[in-house]
Design a protein around this motif. Structure first.
Motif, PDB file in Angstrom:
ATOM      1  N   CYS A   1      30.715  -0.554  36.207  1.00 11.83           N
ATOM      2  CA  CYS A   1      30.529  -0.927  34.465  1.00 11.83           C
ATOM      3  C   CYS A   1      31.801   0.937  35.558  1.00 11.83           C
ATOM      4  CB  CYS A   1      29.473  -0.117  34.117  1.00 11.83           C
ATOM      5  SG  CYS A   1      29.459   0.996  32.832  1.00 11.83           S
TER       6      CYS A   1
ATOM      7  N   ARG B   1      18.151  -4.912  21.707  1.00  7.70           N
ATOM      8  CA  ARG B   1      18.203  -5.340  23.247  1.00  7.70           C
ATOM      9  C   ARG B   1      17.168  -4.660  23.645  1.00  7.70           C
ATOM     10  NH1 ARG B   1      24.214  -1.289  23.035  1.00  7.70           N
ATOM     11  NH2 ARG B   1      24.706  -2.971  21.605  1.00  7.70           N
TER      12      ARG B   1
ATOM     13  N   TYR C   1      25.200  -4.637  28.561  1.00 13.87           N
ATOM     14  CA  TYR C   1      25.916  -3.992  28.343  1.00 13.87           C
ATOM     15  C   TYR C   1      25.733  -2.302  29.743  1.00 13.87           C
ATOM     16  CZ  TYR C   1      26.611  -5.751  23.890  1.00 13.87           C
ATOM     17  OH  TYR C   1      26.883  -6.135  22.601  1.00 13.87           O
TER      18      TYR C   1
ATOM     19  N   SER D   1      25.323   1.724  29.701  1.00 19.53           N
ATOM     20  CA  SER D   1      25.069   2.985  29.055  1.00 19.53           C
ATOM     21  C   SER D   1      25.123   4.498  30.253  1.00 19.53           C
ATOM     22  CB  SER D   1      23.543   3.192  28.213  1.00 19.53           C
ATOM     23  OG  SER D   1      23.873   4.235  27.494  1.00 19.53           O
TER      24      SER D   1
ATOM     25  N   TRP E   1      28.755   4.204  25.200  1.00 16.48           N
ATOM     26  CA  TRP E   1      28.071   2.420  25.729  1.00 16.48           C
ATOM     27  C   TRP E   1      29.488   1.891  26.061  1.00 16.48           C
ATOM     28  CZ3 TRP E   1      23.349  -0.060  25.495  1.00 16.48           C
ATOM     29  CH2 TRP E   1      22.600   1.330  25.288  1.00 16.48           C
TER      30      TRP E   1
ATOM     31  N   GLN F   1      31.321  -2.153  26.503  1.00 20.42           N
ATOM     32  CA  GLN F   1      31.521  -2.714  24.982  1.00 20.42           C
ATOM     33  C   GLN F   1      31.161  -4.397  25.269  1.00 20.42           C
ATOM     34  OE1 GLN F   1      33.547  -2.589  28.142  1.00 20.42           O
ATOM     35  NE2 GLN F   1      34.122  -4.448  28.359  1.00 20.42           N
ATOM     36  N   GLY F   2      30.292  -3.960  26.563  1.00 20.17           N
ATOM     37  CA  GLY F   2      29.695  -5.017  26.823  1.00 20.17           C
ATOM     38  C   GLY F   2      30.701  -6.510  27.515  1.00 20.17           C
TER      39      GLY F   2
END
Length: 121
Positions: free
Chosen positions: A22, A45, A94, A96, A111, A113-114
């Protein structure tokens, strides 16, 4: 405009491994905690693991010994190395990050977008 972009999800057999990445970008002054969450269909979640900007980590009990969170501060990137994957690890993952955009700004949570992780039995 701050963006978090995840990559590395996919389909894997039980017992296999995946590495999620990420990368944060866009007007970032500093990043505090970075974390991975996941959400399975019909479930809330949940936190998977978190890492501070000094490298201290915490992982949920259900992934301890199997998943490892790490980060590269120079690249504003957090990773999740997942091993010994189980079908119950199937979820959207996800990332963060608590990001400050200037010296006088308060940190805010952003966050990604997954990314889908599917573990087949």
């Amino acid at each position: 405009q701050v963006q978090l972009v995840e990559s590395g999800g996919g389909l894997v057999q039980a017992g296999g491994s995946l590495r999620l990445s990420c990368a944060a970008s866009g007007g970032i002054f500093s990043i505090n905690d970075m974390a991975w969450y996941r959400q399975a269909p019909g479930k809330q979640r949940e936190l998977v693991a978190v890492i501070t900007n000094s490298g201290n980590t915490h992982a949920a009990d259900f992934v301890k010994g199997r998943f490892t969170i790490s980060r590269d501060n120079a690249k504003n990137t957090v990773y999740l190395q997942m091993t010994s994957l189980k079908p119950e690890d199937t979820a959207v993952y996800y990332c963060s990050a608590e990001i400050t955009k200037s010296r006088t700004d308060y940190p805010q949570a952003y966050w990604g977008q997954g990314t889908q992780v599917t573990v087949s039995s």
